[in-house]
Design a protein around this motif. Structure first.
Motif, PDB file in Angstrom:
ATOM      1  N   GLY A  68       1.196  -1.215   0.265  1.00 41.89           N
ATOM      2  CA  GLY A  68      -0.080  -0.211  -0.213  1.00 41.89           C
ATOM      3  C   GLY A  68       0.562   1.383  -0.335  1.00 41.89           C
ATOM      4  N   VAL A  69       2.161   1.496   0.664  1.00 39.89           N
ATOM      5  CA  VAL A  69       2.906   2.299   1.061  1.00 39.89           C
ATOM      6  C   VAL A  69       3.301   2.939  -0.592  1.00 39.89           C
ATOM      7  CG1 VAL A  69       4.975   3.758   1.889  1.00 39.89           C
ATOM      8  CG2 VAL A  69       3.042   2.471   3.209  1.00 39.89           C
ATOM      9  N   LEU A  70       3.896   1.718  -1.207  1.00 38.74           N
ATOM     10  CA  LEU A  70       4.539   1.735  -2.095  1.00 38.74           C
ATOM     11  C   LEU A  70       3.384   2.586  -3.750  1.00 38.74           C
ATOM     12  CD1 LEU A  70       7.463   1.075  -3.539  1.00 38.74           C
ATOM     13  CD2 LEU A  70       6.390  -2.052  -4.127  1.00 38.74           C
ATOM     14  N   LEU A  71       2.129   1.684  -3.414  1.00 41.60           N
ATOM     15  CA  LEU A  71       1.385   2.223  -4.403  1.00 41.60           C
ATOM     16  C   LEU A  71       1.453   3.659  -3.758  1.00 41.60           C
ATOM     17  CD1 LEU A  71      -1.127   1.683  -7.014  1.00 41.60           C
ATOM     18  CD2 LEU A  71      -2.369   0.960  -5.088  1.00 41.60           C
ATOM     19  N   PHE A  72       0.777   3.935  -3.133  1.00 41.72           N
ATOM     20  CA  PHE A  72       0.675   5.799  -2.790  1.00 41.72           C
ATOM     21  C   PHE A  72       1.941   6.346  -3.483  1.00 41.72           C
ATOM     22  CE2 PHE A  72       1.688   9.309  -0.503  1.00 41.72           C
ATOM     23  CZ  PHE A  72       1.028   9.814   0.005  1.00 41.72           C
ATOM     24  N   SER A  73       3.100   5.785  -3.068  1.00 41.03           N
ATOM     25  CA  SER A  73       4.675   6.451  -3.182  1.00 41.03           C
ATOM     26  C   SER A  73       4.854   6.691  -4.447  1.00 41.03           C
ATOM     27  CB  SER A  73       5.280   6.427  -2.519  1.00 41.03           C
ATOM     28  OG  SER A  73       5.718   5.887  -1.006  1.00 41.03           O
ATOM     29  N   GLY A  74       4.306   5.301  -5.265  1.00 38.46           N
ATOM     30  CA  GLY A  74       4.704   5.435  -6.389  1.00 38.46           C
ATOM     31  C   GLY A  74       3.437   6.847  -7.307  1.00 38.46           C
ATOM     32  N   ILE A  75       2.404   6.767  -7.473  1.00 39.98           N
ATOM     33  CA  ILE A  75       1.943   7.511  -7.669  1.00 39.98           C
ATOM     34  C   ILE A  75       1.642   8.891  -7.378  1.00 39.98           C
ATOM     35  CG2 ILE A  75      -0.998   8.693  -7.911  1.00 39.98           C
ATOM     36  CD1 ILE A  75      -1.282   5.231  -7.047  1.00 39.98           C
ATOM     37  N   HIS A  76       2.454   9.142  -6.293  1.00 38.35           N
ATOM     38  CA  HIS A  76       3.059   9.973  -5.288  1.00 38.35           C
ATOM     39  C   HIS A  76       3.965  10.892  -6.002  1.00 38.35           C
ATOM     40  CE1 HIS A  76       3.855  13.733  -1.674  1.00 38.35           C
ATOM     41  NE2 HIS A  76       3.641  13.866  -3.026  1.00 38.35           N
ATOM     42  N   LEU A 125      11.849  15.530  -5.764  1.00 35.47           N
ATOM     43  CA  LEU A 125      12.423  14.525  -6.613  1.00 35.47           C
ATOM     44  C   LEU A 125      13.288  13.051  -5.921  1.00 35.47           C
ATOM     45  CD1 LEU A 125      12.407  15.641 -10.339  1.00 35.47           C
ATOM     46  CD2 LEU A 125      10.445  14.870  -8.725  1.00 35.47           C
ATOM     47  N   VAL A 126      13.974  13.566  -5.427  1.00 38.32           N
ATOM     48  CA  VAL A 126      14.962  12.218  -4.998  1.00 38.32           C
ATOM     49  C   VAL A 126      14.149  12.046  -4.219  1.00 38.32           C
ATOM     50  CG1 VAL A 126      17.127  12.306  -3.681  1.00 38.32           C
ATOM     51  CG2 VAL A 126      17.080  13.117  -5.557  1.00 38.32           C
ATOM     52  N   SER A 127      13.410  13.176  -2.563  1.00 37.81           N
ATOM     53  CA  SER A 127      13.311  12.711  -1.801  1.00 37.81           C
ATOM     54  C   SER A 127      11.923  11.289  -2.065  1.00 37.81           C
ATOM     55  CB  SER A 127      12.625  13.255  -0.345  1.00 37.81           C
ATOM     56  OG  SER A 127      11.069  14.042  -1.657  1.00 37.81           O
ATOM     57  N   LEU A 128      11.164  11.853  -3.178  1.00 36.45           N
ATOM     58  CA  LEU A 128      10.206  11.527  -3.468  1.00 36.45           C
ATOM     59  C   LEU A 128      10.207   9.729  -4.111  1.00 36.45           C
ATOM     60  CD1 LEU A 128       8.252  14.131  -4.559  1.00 36.45           C
ATOM     61  CD2 LEU A 128       7.253  12.616  -3.029  1.00 36.45           C
ATOM     62  N   ALA A 129      11.722   9.373  -4.584  1.00 35.83           N
ATOM     63  CA  ALA A 129      11.880   8.126  -4.980  1.00 35.83           C
ATOM     64  C   ALA A 129      12.557   6.966  -3.850  1.00 35.83           C
ATOM     65  CB  ALA A 129      13.477   8.547  -6.307  1.00 35.83           C
ATOM     66  N   LEU A 130      13.033   7.953  -3.107  1.00 40.36           N
ATOM     67  CA  LEU A 130      13.454   7.105  -2.164  1.00 40.36           C
ATOM     68  C   LEU A 130      12.415   6.858  -1.290  1.00 40.36           C
ATOM     69  CD1 LEU A 130      16.502   9.559  -0.811  1.00 40.36           C
ATOM     70  CD2 LEU A 130      17.023   7.275  -1.245  1.00 40.36           C
ATOM     71  N   GLY A 131      11.362   7.938  -1.309  1.00 44.08           N
ATOM     72  CA  GLY A 131       9.708   7.197  -0.631  1.00 44.08           C
ATOM     73  C   GLY A 131       9.169   6.030  -1.343  1.00 44.08           C
ATOM     74  N   VAL A 132       9.402   5.614  -2.545  1.00 45.15           N
ATOM     75  CA  VAL A 132       9.577   4.135  -3.450  1.00 45.15           C
ATOM     76  C   VAL A 132      10.588   3.282  -3.473  1.00 45.15           C
ATOM     77  CG1 VAL A 132       8.959   3.592  -5.543  1.00 45.15           C
ATOM     78  CG2 VAL A 132       8.135   5.673  -5.077  1.00 45.15           C
ATOM     79  N   LEU A 133      11.654   3.354  -3.027  1.00 40.43           N
ATOM     80  CA  LEU A 133      12.462   3.116  -3.159  1.00 40.43           C
ATOM     81  C   LEU A 133      12.933   2.288  -1.798  1.00 40.43           C
ATOM     82  CD1 LEU A 133      15.586   4.308  -5.163  1.00 40.43           C
ATOM     83  CD2 LEU A 133      14.257   2.595  -5.506  1.00 40.43           C
ATOM     84  N   ALA A 134      12.256   3.001  -0.549  1.00 43.78           N
ATOM     85  CA  ALA A 134      12.532   2.523   0.554  1.00 43.78           C
ATOM     86  C   ALA A 134      11.375   1.066   0.639  1.00 43.78           C
ATOM     87  CB  ALA A 134      12.229   3.437   2.231  1.00 43.78           C
ATOM     88  N   PRO A 135       9.717   1.659   0.594  1.00 49.09           N
ATOM     89  CA  PRO A 135       9.092   0.296   0.776  1.00 49.09           C
ATOM     90  C   PRO A 135       9.489  -0.358   0.246  1.00 49.09           C
ATOM     91  CG  PRO A 135       8.144   1.727  -0.204  1.00 49.09           C
ATOM     92  CD  PRO A 135       9.460   2.950   0.108  1.00 49.09           C
ATOM     93  N   GLY A 136      10.295  -0.283  -1.442  1.00 47.46           N
ATOM     94  CA  GLY A 136       9.943  -1.463  -2.369  1.00 47.46           C
ATOM     95  C   GLY A 136      11.788  -2.598  -1.302  1.00 47.46           C
TER      96      GLY A 136
END
Length: 144
Positions: free
Chosen positions: A94-102, A122-133
């Motif tokens: 769920g976090v990955l879905l939210f963060s990916g869309i964001h 953009l880097v912080s948002l990318a980290l928001g996808v990479l971390a839960p992944g």
């Protein structure tokens, strides 16, 4: 193919990552719900105002964003507490879905951000996808 080897660090790293992500989401959610105008004008802080780069201010939207952050934070912290692999995978998904869309939104909508502020956001948002992944990958290792 044999069984997946046990990694004694996977469990503690996973739990620490869940707690860190949960605490971050809660720390963003509380001010967005309690003081939406302040959140809009000041997030993420440190002299940066990323949210204000997407005017106009809307109290309803900021409160909803805060509610989403608080919900994700609570779920991440619950997953850390329960230490159940299925719960953890669902929450991280769920976090990955939210963060990916964001992230996808901000890759195509820059608001008034430019230069270092845009890159940092953009880097912080990318980290928001990479971390839960990355944490999701850790759920594949059996715990010691």
């Amino acid at each position: 193919m044999g069984p997946v080897p046990v990694n004694r660090w996977a469990g503690p790293l996973l739990r620490a990552g869940l707690v860190l992500l949960g605490a971050l989401h809660v720390s963003w959610g509380i001010p967005a719900v309690a003081a939406p105008r302040w959140f809009f004008d000041h997030f993420p802080g440190f002299g940066q105002t990323w949210t204000a780069a997407y005017p106009p201010f809307n109290v309803h939207l900021m409160t909803d964003v805060g509610a989403a952050f608080l919900t994700l934070g609570a779920l991440l912290l619950a997953a850390a507490w329960l230490a159940d692999q299925r719960v953890t995978r669902v929450v991280l998904g769920g976090v990955l879905l939210f963060s990916g869309i964001h992230l996808a939104f901000h890759l195509s909508h820059r608001g008034t951000l430019a230069g270092g502020g845009l890159v940092a956001s953009l880097v912080s948002l990318a980290l928001g996808v990479l971390a839960p992944g990355a944490l999701l990958v850790l759920t594949r290792w059996p715990r010691a």
